[in-house]
Design an enzyme around this catalytic site. Structure first.
Site, PDB file in Angstrom:
ATOM      1  N   ASP A  79      29.335  82.219 128.186  1.00  0.00           N
ATOM      2  CA  ASP A  79      29.601  81.916 129.527  1.00  0.00           C
ATOM      3  C   ASP A  79      28.985  80.559 129.719  1.00  0.00           C
ATOM      4  OD1 ASP A  79      26.756  82.084 129.626  1.00  0.00           O
ATOM      5  OD2 ASP A  79      26.679  83.697 130.998  1.00  0.00           O
ATOM      6  N   CYS A 135      25.328  83.674 125.711  1.00  0.00           N
ATOM      7  CA  CYS A 135      25.030  83.550 126.985  1.00  0.00           C
ATOM      8  C   CYS A 135      23.908  83.164 127.369  1.00  0.00           C
ATOM      9  CB  CYS A 135      25.556  85.088 127.982  1.00  0.00           C
ATOM     10  SG  CYS A 135      24.523  86.306 127.646  1.00  0.00           S
ATOM     11  N   GLY A 136      23.164  83.323 128.816  1.00  0.00           N
ATOM     12  CA  GLY A 136      21.976  82.858 128.860  1.00  0.00           C
ATOM     13  C   GLY A 136      20.922  83.537 127.865  1.00  0.00           C
ATOM     14  N   THR A 137      20.921  84.838 127.962  1.00  0.00           N
ATOM     15  CA  THR A 137      20.024  85.461 126.921  1.00  0.00           C
ATOM     16  C   THR A 137      20.513  86.017 125.622  1.00  0.00           C
ATOM     17  OG1 THR A 137      20.313  87.623 128.248  1.00  0.00           O
ATOM     18  CG2 THR A 137      18.569  86.272 129.089  1.00  0.00           C
ATOM     19  N   VAL A 190      22.039  88.865 125.903  1.00  0.00           N
ATOM     20  CA  VAL A 190      21.898  90.149 126.452  1.00  0.00           C
ATOM     21  C   VAL A 190      23.302  90.832 126.807  1.00  0.00           C
ATOM     22  CG1 VAL A 190      20.829  92.169 127.478  1.00  0.00           C
ATOM     23  CG2 VAL A 190      19.645  90.356 126.512  1.00  0.00           C
ATOM     24  N   HIS A 221      22.047  95.845 106.678  1.00  0.00           N
ATOM     25  CA  HIS A 221      21.693  97.038 107.100  1.00  0.00           C
ATOM     26  C   HIS A 221      22.833  97.549 107.940  1.00  0.00           C
ATOM     27  CE1 HIS A 221      17.162  97.202 105.499  1.00  0.00           C
ATOM     28  NE2 HIS A 221      18.155  96.468 104.644  1.00  0.00           N
ATOM     29  N   ARG A 261      23.022 103.743 101.260  1.00  0.00           N
ATOM     30  CA  ARG A 261      22.467 104.379 102.409  1.00  0.00           C
ATOM     31  C   ARG A 261      22.744 103.886 103.729  1.00  0.00           C
ATOM     32  NH1 ARG A 261      18.178 101.170 100.625  1.00  0.00           N
ATOM     33  NH2 ARG A 261      16.785 100.469 102.369  1.00  0.00           N
ATOM     34  N   HIS A 262      22.991 102.787 103.834  1.00  0.00           N
ATOM     35  CA  HIS A 262      23.289 101.944 105.046  1.00  0.00           C
ATOM     36  C   HIS A 262      24.508 102.116 105.514  1.00  0.00           C
ATOM     37  CE1 HIS A 262      19.385  99.946 104.626  1.00  0.00           C
ATOM     38  NE2 HIS A 262      19.983  99.474 103.543  1.00  0.00           N
TER      39      HIS A 262
END
Ligand code: RB5
Length: 147
Positions: A8, A65-67, A69, A98, A132-133
């Site tokens: 962004d 982006c900014g975070t 998140v 993993h 296993r992952h």
């Protein structure tokens, strides 16, 4: 590899640094924007990066982006995408080994470009360990399928 990149408005300069770094490492970049500093909405670019990976137009994606998140939340809404937000290289590598992450996200307001490059390098160098992952990663798709 072909790496789809998206961002962004908060992450335009960071995206430029990271795409230049990816090219230095010998990768091809699919730059999906935004290409200007004009305010925009991170879900648009999270989806663009995720779709490029899901549709196999790119091998992996990087979304900023900014975070990190919001853009990771957007990317994770696309089927087949496992996006991770990282602020340090250890989690980035483990997320590939993993969790078989296929989109890496970080925040341009959280970390600087040199740390971001270390994170990108650790993530690209790491390989999914399977075993296993594999079962656990498949369980993630099962959650999406039943909800
Ligand atoms: C934009 O102001 C900001 O909300 C966005 O870049 C991101 O941090 C959202 O998660």
């Amino acid at each position: 590899m072909i790496i789809a990149c998206g961002n962004d408005h908060t992450a335009l300069e960071m995206k430029k640094e990271i795409t230049a770094y990816l090219e230095e490492l010998g990768h091809s970049v699919l730059d999906l924007g935004t290409h200007t500093g004009e305010r925009c909405d991170y879900p648009i670019y999270g989806e663009k990066v995720a779709r490029a990976v899901a549709e196999k137009k790119a091998d992996l994606g990087i979304a900023i982006c900014g975070t990190g998140v919001g853009i990771s939340l957007a990317a994770n809404r696309v089927k087949g995408i496992r996006a991770v937000v990282c602020s340090e290289p250890y989690s980035a590598a483990l997320s590939k080994q993993h969790n078989n992450t296929n989109v890496l996200c970080f925040g341009a307001r959280v970390i600087g470009p040199e740390l971001a490059k270390l994170i990108v390098k650790s993530w690209l160098d790491a390989e999914f360990e399977g075993g296993r992952h594999e079962k656990r990663v498949n369980m993630l798709d099962e959650i999406s399928a039943r909800n």
